[in-house]
Design a protein around this motif. Structure first.
Motif: not given
Length: 555
Positions: A62-73, A445-450
């Protein structure tokens, strides 16, 4: 007598202060480690954040950024089922790429390299004489013989964690395996050994399969020796290997990568595997050195050769299994043979350092001076090329952050000698990320920058600067008579308009529309991307047709 082949220490009577380095504190140790860490950190400062780093800054698929340890797991739980079994390693990559950042990782990666060197030192160097000289030579050996070091150890976050960090953990496992020979231990010690070895085995399949397979073969013939503390270490490592290899995502990924080969002809299959083998032979020359050494030993001193093989049987078996696994199933590049290179260095360097201590080396000063010159020259060379790539990369990322049209320009060319190419970052990945036709990496790259808000930010990256674009405006590249409209690249659908005014630009664009059968730009902006700028008194329009390949196929 302690069995278990390559991973064993000498018999108990030889384990004393005469044979274990580091028993007595030496004042040069701390300054030497600080200097080594500073040298590594200086190189790593110019690492590039790209490719998988962009991928791991977002939730799997997905394009949803990782925001927490829980997201990463949770993201890696999905990945374990769908694409990859490296749950632990990629969770760490997620956290550094999205939350903790590059600055923290640069320090952590430097510490990991120092641990790597210390473990290699413990595995290769015995005795107490000339330790500084041996350590210096070991640094040179690692610098020269660890394959694609600019990728695996000095590369981006994802590669460094997958290869340098996993190397450290597996070398730590080997050191523990050597030392844990007691028949019994306290229950909590056994549990800790089991947990650590399970952790080590579950990190990376290109490491685990070779080591676990070698241990399985050895103890298949020496079952009575599998007891005490080693029992927990070996069982844990086997279990960890099963966890990573048995991930459902691995089978899905393998089918995606191997599918075309399965349906190809036998000739194509053989040629592909032969290309892999040649790449390994040239990219990992220390393996060729090992093969030549074994052949010469059997020719000249058969008894010594047999003794060498018996002493290093687990290392040699692990190397063979690693090579077979890579060639048949998982070869993507020489970085997957790092464990084989490390074992080869340990096997060959250990007797070499023992000989160095026993013999009076007549030309020691000459050898050390030559090695020092080699290290300084290649280090500076590698640093220069990494600086160059880093500067260009950062300029492109900054251009992407500030672009209004989605078009950014580069002036990147491959430079440097072969050794520079070996120790710089991956030039091919650099091209992939900033290549006009690769929509996946521009998307990442676009997802990361925005932060996922504008996945279409970067539309195309032009492989040249305004100065280079002007050089295409010649009669050779003219598309229409008497019209300043030029073809910029025969391989890409990319055009340049050179005009004296903005009005002339509009006129030329209209003729380009007609020439290519495009509708008007305002009514169908998706058919092309255009950026207009002034350079040396002229107006330029850079026009890129993203869908030319589709249109040409339809025609």
């Amino acid at each position: 007598m302690i069995a278990a082949g390559a991973f064993s220490l000498p018999e108990k009577k030889t384990i004393n202060s005469q044979h274990i380095p580091g028993k007595r504190f030496r004042p040069w140790v701390i300054p030497a480690f600080l200097a080594l860490g500073a040298a590594f950190y200086l190189q790593y400062r110019y690492n590039l954040f790209l490719d998988d780093d962009y991928l791991f800054s977002s939730f799997t698929g997905s394009d949803r950024p990782i925001m927490s340890v829980r997201d990463a797991l949770y993201s890696q739980t999905v990945a374990y089922m769908e694409c990859n079994g490296r749950f632990v390693v990629h969770t760490i990559v997620h956290l550094f790429c999205s939350i903790w950042g590059r600055a923290v990782f640069s320090v952590a990666n430097t510490l990991m390299f120092l641990l790597f060197f210390w473990f290699m030192f413990k595995l290769t160097i015995t005795g107490k004489k000339q330790l500084f000289v041996k350590a210096f030579l070991l640094v040179a050996v690692i610098w020269l013989f660890v394959p694609v070091q600019g990728i695996a150890f000095l590369g981006n976050i994802a590669f460094s964690v997958n290869y340098l960090w996993v190397s450290v953990v597996n070398l730590g496992f080997i050191l523990l395996y050597q030392r844990k020979t007691k028949e019994t231990s306290r229950w909590w010690q056994s549990v800790l050994l089991l947990i650590f070895s399970l952790f080590a085995g579950s990190l990376q399949e290109s490491f685990s399969v070779g080591i676990a397979g070698a241990l399985l073969l050895y103890y298949g013939f020496h079952r009575k020796e599998l007891k005490g503390q080693r029992l927990y270490l070996v069982l844990g490592y086997w279990l960890g290997t099963l966890i990573i290899v048995g991930a459902p995502g691995n089978f899905i990924r393998m089918l995606d990568n191997q599918g075309p080969l399965v349906h190809s002809s036998l000739k194509m299959l053989i040629l592909t595997k032969w290309d892999y083998l040649k790449d390994i032979a040239f990219s990992v020359p220390v393996l060729t050195l090992l093969l030549v050494t074994l052949v010469l030993m059997f020719i000249r001193h058969k008894r010594s050769a047999i003794g060498f093989v018996k002493k290093n049987q687990i290392y040699l078996t692990a190397i063979a299994i690693n090579l077979i696994f890579a060639l048949v199933i998982a070869y993507m590049g020489p970085w997957q043979i790092i464990i084989s290179a490390m074992f080869t260095i340990i096997m060959l360097a250990r007797p070499a350092f023992e000989k160095w201590e026993q013999l009076h080396v007549k030309y020691q000063a000459v050898i050390l001076s030559a090695v020092a010159v080699f290290m300084i020259t290649t280090y500076v060379s590698a640093l220069e090329i990494r600086k160059e790539l880093f500067t260009e990369h950062e300029a492109l990322v900054q251009a992407a952050r500030t672009t209004r049209t989605g078009i950014i320009q580069a002036d990147y060319e491959v430079t440097g000698r072969a050794f520079q190419k070996r120790y710089r970052f991956m030039e091919n990945y650099f091209r992939v990320v900033f290549y006009m036709g690769d929509s996946t990496h521009k998307h990442l790259l676009s997802v990361y920058l925005t932060k996922g808000k504008n996945p279409g930010l970067v539309k195309c990256v032009l492989p040249f600067s305004p100065k280079k674009a002007e050089s295409f405006c010649t009669e050779e590249h003219r598309l229409l008579p008497s019209v300043p409209l030029f073809k910029a690249d025969a391989q890409q659908s990319f055009y340049i308009v050179k005009a004296d005014s903005a009005a002339e630009i509009c006129s030329c664009l209209a003729k380009l529309n007609k020439y290519l059968g495009w509708p008007d730009l305002k009514s169908a902006p998706g058919h092309r991307d255009c950026e207009v700028y002034r350079f040396r008194g002229h107006y330029y329009a850079l026009v890129y047709d993203r869908f030319a390949g589709i249109r040409n196929t339809d025609m």
